[in-house]
Design an enzyme around this catalytic site. Structure first.
Site, PDB file in Angstrom:
ATOM      1  N   HIS A  94       0.832  -1.207   0.000  1.00  0.00           N
ATOM      2  CA  HIS A  94       0.000   0.000   0.000  1.00  0.00           C
ATOM      3  C   HIS A  94       0.862   1.252   0.000  1.00  0.00           C
ATOM      4  O   HIS A  94       0.599   2.211  -0.748  1.00  0.00           O
ATOM      5  CB  HIS A  94      -0.917  -0.010   1.222  1.00  0.00           C
ATOM      6  CG  HIS A  94      -1.732   1.245   1.365  1.00  0.00           C
ATOM      7  ND1 HIS A  94      -2.816   1.523   0.560  1.00  0.00           N
ATOM      8  CD2 HIS A  94      -1.601   2.311   2.207  1.00  0.00           C
ATOM      9  CE1 HIS A  94      -3.336   2.697   0.901  1.00  0.00           C
ATOM     10  NE2 HIS A  94      -2.615   3.184   1.896  1.00  0.00           N
ATOM     11  N   LEU A 209       5.043 -17.311 -23.632  1.00  0.00           N
ATOM     12  CA  LEU A 209       4.952 -16.283 -24.673  1.00  0.00           C
ATOM     13  C   LEU A 209       6.111 -15.297 -24.570  1.00  0.00           C
ATOM     14  O   LEU A 209       6.595 -14.779 -25.588  1.00  0.00           O
ATOM     15  CB  LEU A 209       3.619 -15.543 -24.539  1.00  0.00           C
ATOM     16  CG  LEU A 209       3.267 -14.536 -25.640  1.00  0.00           C
ATOM     17  CD1 LEU A 209       3.096 -15.245 -26.972  1.00  0.00           C
ATOM     18  CD2 LEU A 209       1.996 -13.775 -25.270  1.00  0.00           C
ATOM     19  N   ASP A 235       6.996 -23.827 -25.526  1.00  0.00           N
ATOM     20  CA  ASP A 235       7.445 -22.656 -26.287  1.00  0.00           C
ATOM     21  C   ASP A 235       8.606 -23.043 -27.194  1.00  0.00           C
ATOM     22  O   ASP A 235       9.080 -24.184 -27.177  1.00  0.00           O
ATOM     23  CB  ASP A 235       7.824 -21.499 -25.345  1.00  0.00           C
ATOM     24  CG  ASP A 235       9.012 -21.827 -24.449  1.00  0.00           C
ATOM     25  OD1 ASP A 235      10.021 -22.353 -24.953  1.00  0.00           O
ATOM     26  OD2 ASP A 235       8.953 -21.542 -23.234  1.00  0.00           O
ATOM     27  N   ARG A 254      16.117 -16.758 -10.913  1.00  0.00           N
ATOM     28  CA  ARG A 254      16.326 -16.427 -12.316  1.00  0.00           C
ATOM     29  C   ARG A 254      17.459 -17.295 -12.863  1.00  0.00           C
ATOM     30  O   ARG A 254      18.544 -17.347 -12.290  1.00  0.00           O
ATOM     31  CB  ARG A 254      16.681 -14.948 -12.491  1.00  0.00           C
ATOM     32  CG  ARG A 254      15.634 -14.003 -11.925  1.00  0.00           C
ATOM     33  CD  ARG A 254      16.034 -12.566 -12.205  1.00  0.00           C
ATOM     34  NE  ARG A 254      15.158 -11.621 -11.552  1.00  0.00           N
ATOM     35  CZ  ARG A 254      13.966 -11.271 -12.015  1.00  0.00           C
ATOM     36  NH1 ARG A 254      13.524 -11.809 -13.123  1.00  0.00           N
ATOM     37  NH2 ARG A 254      13.211 -10.407 -11.375  1.00  0.00           N
ATOM     38  N   THR A 255      17.188 -17.961 -13.969  1.00  0.00           N
ATOM     39  CA  THR A 255      18.246 -18.731 -14.606  1.00  0.00           C
ATOM     40  C   THR A 255      19.146 -17.831 -15.440  1.00  0.00           C
ATOM     41  O   THR A 255      20.289 -18.158 -15.704  1.00  0.00           O
ATOM     42  CB  THR A 255      17.640 -19.801 -15.536  1.00  0.00           C
ATOM     43  OG1 THR A 255      16.806 -19.154 -16.513  1.00  0.00           O
ATOM     44  CG2 THR A 255      16.784 -20.762 -14.728  1.00  0.00           C
ATOM     45  N   LEU A 268       8.005 -14.417 -10.200  1.00  0.00           N
ATOM     46  CA  LEU A 268       6.987 -14.942  -9.295  1.00  0.00           C
ATOM     47  C   LEU A 268       5.866 -15.682 -10.018  1.00  0.00           C
ATOM     48  O   LEU A 268       5.091 -16.389  -9.378  1.00  0.00           O
ATOM     49  CB  LEU A 268       6.379 -13.804  -8.467  1.00  0.00           C
ATOM     50  CG  LEU A 268       7.265 -13.184  -7.394  1.00  0.00           C
ATOM     51  CD1 LEU A 268       6.570 -11.992  -6.766  1.00  0.00           C
ATOM     52  CD2 LEU A 268       7.627 -14.204  -6.323  1.00  0.00           C
ATOM     53  N   GLY A 269       5.758 -15.518 -11.326  1.00  0.00           N
ATOM     54  CA  GLY A 269       4.632 -16.088 -12.051  1.00  0.00           C
ATOM     55  C   GLY A 269       4.527 -17.591 -11.923  1.00  0.00           C
ATOM     56  O   GLY A 269       3.462 -18.131 -11.596  1.00  0.00           O
ATOM     57  N   LEU A 270       5.622 -18.320 -12.167  1.00  0.00           N
ATOM     58  CA  LEU A 270       5.588 -19.775 -12.077  1.00  0.00           C
ATOM     59  C   LEU A 270       5.442 -20.251 -10.638  1.00  0.00           C
ATOM     60  O   LEU A 270       4.862 -21.313 -10.386  1.00  0.00           O
ATOM     61  CB  LEU A 270       6.856 -20.365 -12.705  1.00  0.00           C
ATOM     62  CG  LEU A 270       6.983 -20.222 -14.226  1.00  0.00           C
ATOM     63  CD1 LEU A 270       8.283 -20.852 -14.710  1.00  0.00           C
ATOM     64  CD2 LEU A 270       5.794 -20.842 -14.939  1.00  0.00           C
TER      65      LEU A 270
END
Length: 303
Positions: A94, A209, A235, A254-255, A268-270
């Site tokens: 916030h 994507l 992909d 992160r790879t 964070l998506g996966l």
């Protein structure tokens, strides 16, 4: 032994029966309170932070009562820590969103300047602000998935939900000549939280994507596999090194930092996808596809 009187055998039989009854009573005084503690432990592990043993209904020995009291104290402490963490994430998000909103207003006002370098700098600031806002939203979502009890499940038509996700992603990839295609489709229904499951599939498809090469398509299949619904998202990007495949679901891992920044990803998506799918009894696996690219497989139990 054969010379013993009949009274000896009857007395022995009575002694055995009494011993069995006493042993059963002693066993119950241990098993029943342990089962009560075990049920509370299972509910707490499933996400019910209010699960407590309370007063034991049977077998209230000093040791069992002390064990139940220690469990309740531990559960209360863990609940307090988790709630404090959630409150901190909410408050920080916030506090950060307010200056981000003011920053966007200032950016729009500054765009009136015709200087080309200034406009490019402002565009960069806007992109980073959007990325920070997205990261905050996903951090809140991840915190909710990890700490809340399982959401109410409902029948979800997986094929309809997946088609909606693919349609939105395909529209977003058009400017870069990247497509999302549903190669195989089956009418399948699963039990789960519709919104969380939709968000998980969206994160997986958008991740594919982001890394697929220009001029290629992300291929999605939905099929039956025994008692499971199997979703495969493939992909045509650079793929992931084998040692890193099991770590791409970790928060902020992160790879390739440069590649992640270029895609606009937050890391964070996966992770969110894995948490959401796991709560619905499913699993998520990543592997390198034959011919290049990353392949993510989602399994969910069918209704």
């Amino acid at each position: 032994l054969y010379q013993r009187s009949s009274s000896f055998w009857s007395q022995s039989g009575i002694a055995v029966v009494i011993s069995a009854l006493v042993s059963a009573l002693l066993a119950w005084t241990i098993v029943i309170p342990l089962n009560q503690i075990r049920r509370s432990t299972r509910r707490f592990a499933e996400g019910n932070l209010d699960a407590r043993v309370g007063v034991l209904s049977f077998g209230r020995s000093y040791e069992m009562t002390a064990l139940a009291r220690e469990f309740d104290h531990m559960a209360e402490r863990i609940k307090s820590l988790i709630e404090n963490n959630r409150r901190l994430v909410r408050d920080v998000s916030h506090e950060l969103r307010s200056p981000l909103a003011r920053l966007r207003v200032a950016l729009e006002l500054a765009r009136e300047d015709d200087d080309d370098l200034t406009r490019r700098s402002l565009d960069r600031i806007e992109r980073e602000s959007d990325r920070l806002d997205s990261m905050l939203s996903q951090a809140i979502e991840l915190s909710r998935l990890e700490t809340d009890a399982a959401a109410r499940s409902e029948p979800v038509e997986l094929d309809v939900l997946l088609e909606d996700v693919i349609g939105n992603a395909d529209y977003e990839g058009a400017p870069r000549d990247r497509r999302v295609e549903l190669v195989e489709r089956a009418e399948l229904t699963v039990n789960g939280a519709r919104d969380a499951l939709g968000s998980a599939l969206e994160n997986i498809v958008r991740n594919a994507l982001a890394y697929t090469a220009d001029g290629t398509a992300v291929e999605v299949t939905l099929s039956r596999d025994g008692d499971d619904a199997l979703i495969v998202v493939r992909d045509h990007g650079p793929g992931v090194a084998e040692p890193d495949l099991h770590r791409i679901f970790e928060p902020f891992y992160r790879t390739d930092s440069a590649r992640a920044r270029g895609s606009g990803g937050t890391g964070l998506g996966l992770t969110i996808a894995q948490r959401a799918i796991s709560r619905d009894g499913g699993s998520l696996v990543a592997r390198n596809a034959e011919g290049g690219g990353l392949q993510v497989e989602v399994r969910l139990p069918r209704v």
